[in-house]
Design an enzyme around this catalytic site. Structure first.
Site, mmCIF file in Angstrom:
data_model
loop_
_atom_site.group_PDB
_atom_site.id
_atom_site.type_symbol
_atom_site.label_atom_id
_atom_site.label_comp_id
_atom_site.label_asym_id
_atom_site.label_seq_id
_atom_site.Cartn_x
_atom_site.Cartn_y
_atom_site.Cartn_z
ATOM 1 N N ASP A 126 -104.694 -17.830 67.669
ATOM 2 C CA ASP A 126 -103.311 -17.636 68.078
ATOM 3 C C ASP A 126 -103.230 -17.531 69.608
ATOM 4 O O ASP A 126 -103.866 -18.316 70.303
ATOM 5 C CB ASP A 126 -102.711 -16.408 67.373
ATOM 6 C CG ASP A 126 -101.190 -16.424 67.373
ATOM 7 O OD1 ASP A 126 -100.614 -16.992 66.437
ATOM 8 O OD2 ASP A 126 -100.581 -15.900 68.317
ATOM 9 N N HIS A 177 -104.698 -18.718 59.031
ATOM 10 C CA HIS A 177 -104.493 -18.427 60.450
ATOM 11 C C HIS A 177 -105.229 -17.179 60.912
ATOM 12 O O HIS A 177 -105.681 -17.108 62.058
ATOM 13 C CB HIS A 177 -102.988 -18.264 60.692
ATOM 14 C CG HIS A 177 -102.611 -18.076 62.120
ATOM 15 N ND1 HIS A 177 -102.799 -19.045 63.080
ATOM 16 C CD2 HIS A 177 -102.044 -17.020 62.766
ATOM 17 C CE1 HIS A 177 -102.349 -18.610 64.247
ATOM 18 N NE2 HIS A 177 -101.899 -17.369 64.086
ATOM 19 N N TYR A 210 -94.646 -16.645 74.857
ATOM 20 C CA TYR A 210 -93.896 -17.748 74.262
ATOM 21 C C TYR A 210 -92.966 -18.431 75.258
ATOM 22 O O TYR A 210 -92.546 -19.566 75.044
ATOM 23 C CB TYR A 210 -93.109 -17.249 73.044
ATOM 24 C CG TYR A 210 -93.986 -16.992 71.852
ATOM 25 C CD1 TYR A 210 -94.230 -17.971 70.896
ATOM 26 C CD2 TYR A 210 -94.608 -15.752 71.688
ATOM 27 C CE1 TYR A 210 -95.047 -17.733 69.806
ATOM 28 C CE2 TYR A 210 -95.437 -15.501 70.603
ATOM 29 C CZ TYR A 210 -95.653 -16.497 69.671
ATOM 30 O OH TYR A 210 -96.471 -16.265 68.593
#
Length: 404
Positions: A199, A378, A321
């Protein structure tokens, strides 16, 4: 406590840390949770299938059941006890005129040639993702024969680490600088260390591999953003890799609305999800359910959501982000700037949100080690900790003699 001996070469002076929420805060949260309402029934939330990128998101039924479990059966004190069963520390680290207080969990080895290893989480994860990994290592080794110094930081803005400055911008490169200063300050500057990430941690690991002299090798379990190379036709990929690309495309087309919200409206979503634990549960719970191969136990999801709530992690943690989906994105697809020349390893899992093929990843760095798995998603370290440890052990065993 075993595994808590800080290396003698450390220039930093970490202080022991104990996770503890006051009884008053615990009671206040339980009251707030009790009176937090769940939205009304709709066609969408009654038919939602969180495992299907095409089908609406999380179901109202799951949220209602998880809320009831949170209220009546879940015990945060047990999670605190588990956290505190490991050595935990905080340490000040200065970057760009700002003092971070960085939390990390560690297993320090007494083995003279132990390899320093930084395990880096992302969103909606935390250092909790790696507790299963620490369990495996603590059961398998003693401090005298542990082959690694294992450092698991809470990235800036996450968990027990403070957030980035309020008066200036901060980015993924900044996170990498802080992690590098932590590892070097713990005494690993001369011999170097290995960075491992998924991630957001995968981007931080890539930056470390490119920018940090002390980072000698990088292992990734996510390589999102890499595009199909011109010289790698689709028919050159395995059936499993082609099926993985369908999942990758579904995520790109239907599964990343959350990331666009984080990047383009971080103020709004941060305030919304800080107002209600049920809202945070739905937003975070969806990702753990959708991005995992097998749905995690509800207690494991609640551990992460509860940590986020008590530490105000959500609004503090989503700043990366803006680099990916903000007004002026600088998305870290591995172009020439982010090509890792140092030894790189990659573990592929079929239910990763972006199972990028091996041949594609090989275009983004010096890929010297690879393992394809038949299971896993994930949250590799959390979902399958024994396999995760095996991957890391095998990667380090292969590359460390060539880089130390």
């Amino acid at each position: 406590m075993s595994f808590d001996t800080i290396p003698s070469k450390a220039s930093l002076k970490p202080k022991p840390f104990n996770a503890h929420v006051s009884d008053e805060d615990l009671k206040s949260f339980q009251t707030l949770l009790k009176y937090s309402r769940i939205g009304p029934k709709t066609y969408e939330n009654l038919t939602a299938d969180v495992k299907d990128f095409n089908h609406w998101g999380i179901s109202r039924e799951w949220v209602a059941d998880a809320k009831q479990h949170w209220e009546t059966k879940y015990d945060w004190r047990k999670t605190e006890d588990r956290i505190n069963s490991y050595p935990n520390f905080t340490v000040p680290i200065e970057d760009s005129g700002f003092e971070f207080q960085i939390h990390f969990t560690a297993l320090f080895s007494k083995k003279p040639d132990a390899v320093p290893l930084a395990l880096l989480h992302g969103w909606p994860g935390s250092f909790l993702e790696f507790l299963g990994t620490l369990d495996v290592l603590r059961e398998k080794y003693k401090p005298e024969d542990l082959p690694f110094h294992v450092i698991v930081p809470s990235l800036p803005g996450y968990g027990y680490s403070n957030g980035p400055p309020l008066d200036k911008d901060f980015d993924t490169e900044g996170i990498a600088r802080v992690v590098d200063k932590l590892m070097v300050g713990l005494g690993f500057g001369d011999g170097g260390y290995v960075a491992q990430g998924g991630d957001v941690g995968s981007f931080v690991s890539r930056v470390l591999g490119v920018n940090s002299e002390a980072c000698k090798a990088v292992h990734l379990n996510l390589a999102i953003g890499i595009q199909q190379p011109d010289d790698v036709p689709m028919d050159a990929l395995s059936k499993e890799e082609q099926e993985g690309l369908v999942r990758y495309n579904n995520f790109g087309n239907l599964g990343n609305a959350y990331a666009r919200e984080h990047g383009t409206r971080p103020s709004t979503i941060g305030l919304v999800l800080s107002s209600s634990p049920v809202a945070l549960l739905a937003w975070v719970g969806e990702k753990f359910l959708q991005w995992s191969d097998e749905s995690p136990p509800v207690d494991e999801i609640l551990d992460s959501v509860t940590l986020y709530w008590y530490t105000d992690s959500f609004p503090r943690a989503i700043f990366p982000y803006r680099q990916f989906f903000g007004p002026k994105p600088t998305f870290f697809h591995p172009d020439a700037q982010w090509y890792i020349k140092k030894p790189m390893g990659y573990s592929w899992h079929p239910k990763e949100l972006a199972p990028v093929p091996k041949a594609w990843v090989a275009k983004s760095g010096n890929l010297v080690w690879y393992r394809g798995h038949t299971e896993g998603g994930h949250f590799a370290a959390m979902e399958r900790p024994k396999y995760f440890v095996k991957d890391v052990e095998d990667f380090v065993k292969e590359v460390w003699p060539t880089v130390k």
